[in-house]
Scaffold this motif. Sequence first.
Motif, PDB file in Angstrom:
ATOM      1  N   PHE A  35      11.292  12.670  -5.730  1.00  0.00           N
ATOM      2  CA  PHE A  35      10.398  13.374  -6.649  1.00  0.00           C
ATOM      3  C   PHE A  35      10.874  14.811  -6.811  1.00  0.00           C
ATOM      4  CE2 PHE A  35       6.302  15.796  -7.212  1.00  0.00           C
ATOM      5  CZ  PHE A  35       6.100  15.412  -8.525  1.00  0.00           C
ATOM      6  N   SER A  36      10.998  15.259  -8.050  1.00  0.00           N
ATOM      7  CA  SER A  36      11.566  16.587  -8.299  1.00  0.00           C
ATOM      8  C   SER A  36      10.666  17.716  -7.825  1.00  0.00           C
ATOM      9  CB  SER A  36      11.836  16.762  -9.801  1.00  0.00           C
ATOM     10  OG  SER A  36      10.621  16.823 -10.522  1.00  0.00           O
ATOM     11  N   HIS A 241      -6.523   4.707  -6.040  1.00  0.00           N
ATOM     12  CA  HIS A 241      -5.218   4.842  -5.400  1.00  0.00           C
ATOM     13  C   HIS A 241      -5.331   4.733  -3.881  1.00  0.00           C
ATOM     14  CE1 HIS A 241      -1.187   6.195  -4.542  1.00  0.00           C
ATOM     15  NE2 HIS A 241      -1.667   7.174  -3.797  1.00  0.00           N
ATOM     16  N   LEU A 242      -6.297   5.409  -3.313  1.00  0.00           N
ATOM     17  CA  LEU A 242      -6.446   5.384  -1.856  1.00  0.00           C
ATOM     18  C   LEU A 242      -6.798   3.988  -1.350  1.00  0.00           C
ATOM     19  CD1 LEU A 242      -8.356   8.718  -1.102  1.00  0.00           C
ATOM     20  CD2 LEU A 242      -5.904   8.292  -1.199  1.00  0.00           C
ATOM     21  N   LYS A 243      -7.493   3.229  -2.157  1.00  0.00           N
ATOM     22  CA  LYS A 243      -7.909   1.888  -1.741  1.00  0.00           C
ATOM     23  C   LYS A 243      -6.855   0.821  -1.991  1.00  0.00           C
ATOM     24  CE  LYS A 243     -12.949   2.146  -2.233  1.00  0.00           C
ATOM     25  NZ  LYS A 243     -14.115   1.580  -2.955  1.00  0.00           N
ATOM     26  N   GLN A 244      -6.092   0.956  -3.081  1.00  0.00           N
ATOM     27  CA  GLN A 244      -5.314  -0.180  -3.554  1.00  0.00           C
ATOM     28  C   GLN A 244      -3.806  -0.008  -3.569  1.00  0.00           C
ATOM     29  OE1 GLN A 244      -6.866  -1.131  -7.410  1.00  0.00           O
ATOM     30  NE2 GLN A 244      -8.859  -1.746  -6.644  1.00  0.00           N
ATOM     31  N   SER A 245      -3.292   1.202  -3.452  1.00  0.00           N
ATOM     32  CA  SER A 245      -1.848   1.367  -3.605  1.00  0.00           C
ATOM     33  C   SER A 245      -1.105   0.563  -2.551  1.00  0.00           C
ATOM     34  CB  SER A 245      -1.466   2.846  -3.503  1.00  0.00           C
ATOM     35  OG  SER A 245      -1.800   3.364  -2.252  1.00  0.00           O
ATOM     36  N   GLU A 246      -0.087  -0.162  -2.993  1.00  0.00           N
ATOM     37  CA  GLU A 246       0.661  -1.046  -2.110  1.00  0.00           C
ATOM     38  C   GLU A 246       2.013  -0.468  -1.708  1.00  0.00           C
ATOM     39  OE1 GLU A 246       0.967  -4.644  -4.281  1.00  0.00           O
ATOM     40  OE2 GLU A 246      -1.120  -5.219  -3.977  1.00  0.00           O
ATOM     41  N   GLN A 247       2.532   0.481  -2.487  1.00  0.00           N
ATOM     42  CA  GLN A 247       3.848   1.004  -2.162  1.00  0.00           C
ATOM     43  C   GLN A 247       3.784   1.949  -0.969  1.00  0.00           C
ATOM     44  OE1 GLN A 247       1.998   2.280  -4.413  1.00  0.00           O
ATOM     45  NE2 GLN A 247       2.238   4.488  -4.448  1.00  0.00           N
ATOM     46  N   VAL A 248       2.575   2.401  -0.638  1.00  0.00           N
ATOM     47  CA  VAL A 248       2.362   3.181   0.579  1.00  0.00           C
ATOM     48  C   VAL A 248       1.257   2.485   1.346  1.00  0.00           C
ATOM     49  CG1 VAL A 248       3.055   5.376  -0.425  1.00  0.00           C
ATOM     50  CG2 VAL A 248       0.698   4.648  -0.612  1.00  0.00           C
ATOM     51  N   MET A 283       1.399   8.607  -6.823  1.00  0.00           N
ATOM     52  CA  MET A 283       0.815   8.059  -8.046  1.00  0.00           C
ATOM     53  C   MET A 283       1.910   7.692  -9.045  1.00  0.00           C
ATOM     54  SD  MET A 283      -2.605   8.120  -7.916  1.00  0.00           S
ATOM     55  CE  MET A 283      -3.299   8.435  -9.526  1.00  0.00           C
ATOM     56  N   TRP A 284       2.862   8.582  -9.221  1.00  0.00           N
ATOM     57  CA  TRP A 284       3.940   8.365 -10.189  1.00  0.00           C
ATOM     58  C   TRP A 284       4.771   7.144  -9.800  1.00  0.00           C
ATOM     59  CZ3 TRP A 284       3.653  10.392 -14.694  1.00  0.00           C
ATOM     60  CH2 TRP A 284       4.762  10.458 -15.542  1.00  0.00           C
ATOM     61  N   HIS A 285       5.009   7.000  -8.499  1.00  0.00           N
ATOM     62  CA  HIS A 285       5.766   5.851  -8.004  1.00  0.00           C
ATOM     63  C   HIS A 285       4.986   4.556  -8.250  1.00  0.00           C
ATOM     64  CE1 HIS A 285       8.644   3.652  -5.577  1.00  0.00           C
ATOM     65  NE2 HIS A 285       7.670   3.205  -4.808  1.00  0.00           N
ATOM     66  N   PHE A 286       3.687   4.601  -8.019  1.00  0.00           N
ATOM     67  CA  PHE A 286       2.842   3.430  -8.245  1.00  0.00           C
ATOM     68  C   PHE A 286       2.842   3.038  -9.719  1.00  0.00           C
ATOM     69  CE2 PHE A 286      -1.292   1.760  -9.572  1.00  0.00           C
ATOM     70  CZ  PHE A 286      -1.344   0.596  -8.816  1.00  0.00           C
TER      71      PHE A 286
END
Length: 327
Positions: A35-36, A241-248, A283-286
């Motif tokens: 991430f830049s 995001h806090l509940k569902q993000s899978e990449q983290v 977020m951007w990655h998700f």
Amino acid sequence: MLRLSEFEENKVREFRSIVEALHGEEEATEYLRSFSGRVFRSPTLFEDMVKCILLCNCQFSRTLSMAKALCELQFEIQHQISSSKAAEDDFIPKTPAGKESKRKLRVSKVSMRLESKFTESKVDNSVSDLQLSQEPLDFVGMGSFPSPEELANLDESFLAKRCNLGYRASRILKLAQGVVQGNIQLTQLEEDCKETSLSSYDKLSQRLRQIDGFGPFTCANVLMCMGFYHVIPADSETIRHLKQSEQVQVHSKSCTVQTVGRDVELIYAKYAPFQFLAYWAEMWHFYGQRFGKLSELPVSDYKLITASNMKNKKIATRKRSKTSDEE
């Protein structure tokens, strides 16, 4: 636009150093290192402030449509003004002064009729007869984002209906009027944010909170645009995001509206004073995983980035299965 100053570049380096110290070469957090650390903002603080108002209490697709409508309105205003000036020029007679007295009267009437759509009413301080949307144009186009001067004298009900702003029309008008009248000094706000300390953040936040419609979420977004990254503007998308993000790792399964502020403070504290940058990198990655490379996403697909299209598919499947079993 991007901030490309040496001051901002130092922030980017510091953020990357923190990420490197925390995660080293961990493959799972590669997105943080890649991430830049740079965040786009609008060309003017006024535009940033209006767009932050547009983020409140609606899906992103609605935010996009309102911002687009404002740009279309700006085009219409500019087109009408240009038409008014062109019409006035066309009616100016190319005859000697001694023979143009009668024509001058006609020029005056035409100019007054056209300019009345844009000049401020001395009676009610509004442009109540501005009905651009009811006068079809010969062509359709997209303008720039409207300036405070272009919005300040519009009728509130007209603006709300034309751009589908709802209650936001009143807040945007008051903001524009405050800037035009000199009660809100945007240049001074920009100057005061050059020192991104906690004390300057608190002072700026207090000043922004005095503007109608600027609550904690809107203020945090505006101040993030101004370069303060230690506060995360939390909303329903943050909870998702806090509940569902899978990449983290799933950060907080029990996160709610009441706890989200505390949750993000605890989860991202290790990235201080760049908590927002770490959060936004996630977020951007998700979004990239869900929708593909965002830099290649067609403009027409931006509206797809909504909560309904980001639900965890596994969770949704389990819920449907449970419902079927109960039936």
